[in-house]
Scaffold this motif. Structure first.
Motif, PDB file in Angstrom:
ATOM      1  N   HIS A   1       6.066   4.761  -4.436  1.00 17.91           N
ATOM      2  CA  HIS A   1       5.760   3.134  -4.367  1.00 17.91           C
ATOM      3  C   HIS A   1       6.625   2.760  -2.974  1.00 17.91           C
ATOM      4  CE1 HIS A   1       6.403   1.490  -8.035  1.00 17.91           C
ATOM      5  NE2 HIS A   1       6.792   2.191  -8.885  1.00 17.91           N
TER       6      HIS A   1
ATOM      7  N   GLU B   1       5.239   0.012  -0.455  1.00 15.58           N
ATOM      8  CA  GLU B   1       5.651  -1.795  -1.244  1.00 15.58           C
ATOM      9  C   GLU B   1       7.088  -2.039  -0.035  1.00 15.58           C
ATOM     10  OE1 GLU B   1       6.270  -1.195  -4.904  1.00 15.58           O
ATOM     11  OE2 GLU B   1       4.693  -0.268  -5.771  1.00 15.58           O
ATOM     12  N   GLU B   2       6.724  -2.894   0.004  1.00 14.15           N
ATOM     13  CA  GLU B   2       8.068  -3.788   0.661  1.00 14.15           C
ATOM     14  C   GLU B   2       9.139  -3.973   0.389  1.00 14.15           C
ATOM     15  OE1 GLU B   2       9.738  -4.897   3.505  1.00 14.15           O
ATOM     16  OE2 GLU B   2       8.271  -4.342   3.906  1.00 14.15           O
ATOM     17  N   GLN B   3       9.680  -3.611  -1.285  1.00 15.86           N
ATOM     18  CA  GLN B   3      10.728  -4.050  -1.809  1.00 15.86           C
ATOM     19  C   GLN B   3      11.274  -2.517  -0.973  1.00 15.86           C
ATOM     20  OE1 GLN B   3      11.379  -5.161  -5.965  1.00 15.86           O
ATOM     21  NE2 GLN B   3      11.052  -3.333  -6.578  1.00 15.86           N
ATOM     22  N   CYS B   4      10.285  -1.119  -1.752  1.00 13.74           N
ATOM     23  CA  CYS B   4      10.843  -0.189  -1.675  1.00 13.74           C
ATOM     24  C   CYS B   4      11.705  -0.160  -0.638  1.00 13.74           C
ATOM     25  CB  CYS B   4       9.695   0.744  -1.817  1.00 13.74           C
ATOM     26  SG  CYS B   4      10.597   2.691  -1.992  1.00 13.74           S
TER      27      CYS B   4
END
Length: 260
Positions: free
Chosen positions: A46, A49-52
């Motif tokens: 991940h 990904e921005e969340q990660c």
């Protein structure tokens, strides 16, 4: 069978999770090991990904705050090359393992854990465990007109995932709401007053079921009714604790008052 009769004033039942609805071993032997065993692969899968990336930023910020602690694990900053990415990922892995070994509950750690557990639940790698007496009891309480809420130190998202992806299927419809420590810590009486205000009732209208006597004491001090749940694997109670609270070993031992 010894029964605990719910006082007539009670209109809402507030449930702890670990040791109450769910075996403590589920958290200790399933959820936490999943994080330790899979955090490196999760970060690699991940990473873009921005969340990660936000999870890593928060963990790095926490690591900087922890720099004064013995054995703290820093997380290096990121440059552009792949070798550096691997170094950062390894730093995050070491930091997460260190925090978990210290039983820390930082917001940054909880955030990453929550995202990893969500992925595990959705993909079927993990299913939430509940005791067999829980669902029938809650269904009976709801049929009798009682509201049912969850109050756990785990995040609201983690609570909902456990019950949405449980071994009994999606159980979210059984609950009227969830509370975590954003409402207050579980060993502080004010937290239970806050919950009462939030659900628009008085403290005496709530029955709290928990396996932790410090939580039971705080709830009692707030005017909430309490029964202490004694399950296999839960912490042993002292003689004084046993004599201070109503004890149940199963939700089957809870009887509803006859309402007129």
């Amino acid at each position: 069978m010894v029964l605990y009769t719910v006082p007539p004033s009670v209109s809402a039942i507030l449930l702890d999770i670990e040791g109450t609805t769910t075996p403590i071993t589920f958290v200790k032997d399933v959820l936490f090991p999943f994080i330790k065993d899979n955090v490196k692969d999760y970060l690699r899968d991940h990473w873009e990904e921005e969340q990660c990336q936000e999870d890593v930023r928060q963990l790095r910020k926490q690591a900087q705050t922890d720099s004064h602690l013995e054995g703290h694990v820093p997380i290096p900053c990121l440059s552009e090359n792949q070798a550096d990415t691997d170094r950062v990922i390894q730093g995050v892995v070491h930091n997460v393992h260190w925090q978990m070994s210290m039983d820390r509950k930082t917001t940054a750690l909880k955030q990453l854990q929550g995202h990893m557990w969500r992925s595990a639940y959705v993909t079927g790698q993990v299913k939430g465990e509940v005791y067999g007496d829980v669902v029938p009891a809650i269904q009976k309480w709801r049929e009798a007109g009682l509201k049912v809420y969850i109050y756990s130190s785990g995040s609201i998202e983690a609570q909902k995932l456990l019950f949405q992806y449980s071994i009994e299927g999606d159980l979210l419809k059984l609950f009227d709401g969830n509370f975590d420590t954003t409402i207050g810590h579980k060993i502080e009486s004010e937290s239970y007053q806050n919950i009462a205000r939030s659900i628009k009732c008085s403290a005496e209208n709530i029955l709290f079921l928990t396996d932790v006597t410090k939580e039971a004491k705080a709830a009692n001090e707030a005017g909430v009714h309490v029964a202490v749940v004694v399950r296999p694997g839960n912490a042993a109670l002292t003689d004084e604790e046993k004599s201070s609270y109503h004890l149940i070993t199963s939700f089957k031992e809870i009887a509803l008052s006859i309402r007129r």
